[in-house]
Design a protein around this motif. Structure first.
Motif: not given
Length: 472
Positions: A371-396
């Motif tokens: 989409l063209g999202v800025d890399n800094a914004d991508i990293q903020v989203y990917l590290t947000d606790p609601q997204v970066a839940v960890g392998a053990g907490s990932l759900t379908r």
């Protein structure tokens, strides 16, 4: 690899071919006595590869209301409230393309142009898959060479086997290297890149194997095996290109909306899934996907309720030009690397949580980068606790939530919604829901009027709540 740009002189020729070829039988055409089959093969592939994009958009224009990507600005609109609408034109366009692909497949095999034959089979699998997933049982075996005006209906279960066989046969044809003619600009998806078509066939096999997740035939290992032979990045995506003379059909919706021919209004469900209301994290993709109100806000329209107390143009978010999906030269996506990563995540979740988690993150990142999202914004989203839940907490549910966003406007999401029993967070049936549904979400389309009038003896008797074979 980076996709090449189409040459203008070919585009002009191809558009003439698109309007001239129709769905006739081309076996007797002889335009060049020294090389009689090049023009029909090229013309058929140009038409069918291009119009496959239109068919995906036609289907998406139906299903985007059912999965609440879009909402009607008018209260109690039939599609929004899941009324029994007969989508004759979509049915016709799908069969029109599949008929031409059947001709292309037959001619190419006779001429030992197995690159054309392989591509035809893969495109046929795409169009057949869309048709089956909308209607279930449909005519196929007797549908394409005028055996009868009242073709029998094949079962949806049996046609899923046909889809897989078409993809297997397509791979075999493309790997044979037996190509009597070269595919070039007549292919509106890959310009004849055989390796990418093979990867696409594997990606599609994974997609249709995933559809079986609620059945006894589900085999996640088989899905992961197909993933291994498929895409490695966004550059591999199967997309249909559009251009100035023939604009992206979602752009046409946005252009019409700007001219007060209203369509493409964004659902409140999608806005709230992305603005922090539902999931507690603000998604930076919104401005790359759709527009703001005149006040610079993202505000959706409630499905079935219409625009309510905001009747003026610009008071709700809509599709607009200048965004990834609805600009004039935006591509229509057939299947993508981002989708493949979410397929991988779902298939690996029970056996390899670490792999599933990495695939989930990779799918999000791939979509954002495209989409063209800025890399800094991508990293903020990917590290947000609601997204970066960890392998053990990932759900379908979390995988399918992110896939829902990444598959914006694509009809594949309606398959996911039904497999998931519409259990997206806070998704409720629309206001003014068709009372015949008894408070439940729609599960299938009714058959077109053209079928019930012309082929009544073969048309299955169904309701909107009857489930397809994989929807268990």
């Amino acid at each position: 690899m980076e996709k090449r740009t189409y040459k203008r002189h070919f585009v002009a020729w191809a558009m003439v071919a698109l309007t001239a070829l129709g769905c006739d039988d081309y076996l007797d055409i002889n335009t060049d006595p020294n090389n009689p089959s090049v023009a029909p093969l090229s013309g058929l592939l140009a038409r069918t590869s291009f119009e496959t994009g239109d068919n995906i958009q036609n289907a998406g224009l139906i299903t985007s209301y059912y999965v609440q990507y879009l909402a009607s600005p008018n209260a109690a609109s039939a599609t929004d409230t899941q009324e029994p609408v007969a989508f004759d034109q979509t049915w016709f366009e799908l069969y029109d393309v599949m008929t031409d692909l059947s001709d292309l497949e037959l001619q190419a095999e006779e001429l030992e142009a197995f690159n054309y034959a392989g591509i035809a089979k893969i495109l046929k699998a795409v169009n057949l898959g869309i048709t089956v997933d909308l209607w279930g049982d449909i005519p196929y075996t007797e549908a394409f060479f005028a055996q009868t005006l009242t073709p029998a209906y094949d079962t949806d279960h049996g046609l899923y086997n046909v889809i897989q066989q078409l993809l297997d046969d397509g791979i075999q044809d493309l790997e044979s290297g037996n190509f009597s003619y070269e595919v070039e600009n007549d292919d509106f998806i890959y310009e004849g890149d055989i390796d990418l078509w093979i990867k696409t066939a594997h990606a599609l096999k994974a997609r249709y194997l995933l559809h079986l997740s609620e059945t006894g035939d589900y085999d996640p290992t088989a899905i992961l095996n197909q993933v291994e032979g498929s895409y490695t990045g966004n550059a591999d995506d199967a997309t249909v290109s559009y251009f100035a003379e023939q604009v992206n059909p979602w752009a046409s919706v946005a252009i019409s909306n700007a001219s007060l021919i209203l369509g493409g209004w964004i659902s409140e469900q999608l806005i709230e899934a992305m603005d922090g209301t539902t999931y507690g994290v603000v998604d930076p993709r919104m401005s790359f996907m759709f527009g703001t109100t005149n006040g610079g806000e993202f505000i959706g329209t409630e499905n079935g309720a219409g625009r309510g107390d905001a009747p003026e143009q610009g008071a709700r978010s809509t599709l607009v030009e200048g965004t990834y999906y609805s600009s004039r030269t935006s591509p229509i996506e057939v299947i993508t690397y981002a989708e493949l990563k979410f397929i991988e995540a779902e298939a690996a979740l029970s056996s390899d949580p670490a792999r599933a988690y990495q695939s989930y993150l990779d799918g999000i990142e791939a979509h954002m980068e495209k989409l063209g999202v800025d890399n800094a914004d991508i990293q903020v989203y990917l590290t947000d606790p609601q997204v970066a839940v960890g392998a053990g907490s990932l759900t379908r549910a979390l995988i399918l939530k992110e896939k829902y966003i990444a598959m914006f406007l694509h009809p594949e999401t309606w398959v996911d919604a039904r497999r998931f029993d519409y259990q997206y967070a806070d998704m409720t049936v629309p206001a003014n829901l068709n009372p015949e549904l008894g408070g439940e979400f729609i599960r299938r389309l009714i058959y077109p009027d053209s079928e019930t009038q012309r082929n009544r003896q073969n048309v299955p008797d169904v309701t909107l709540l009857d489930r397809l074979w994989w929807d268990q």
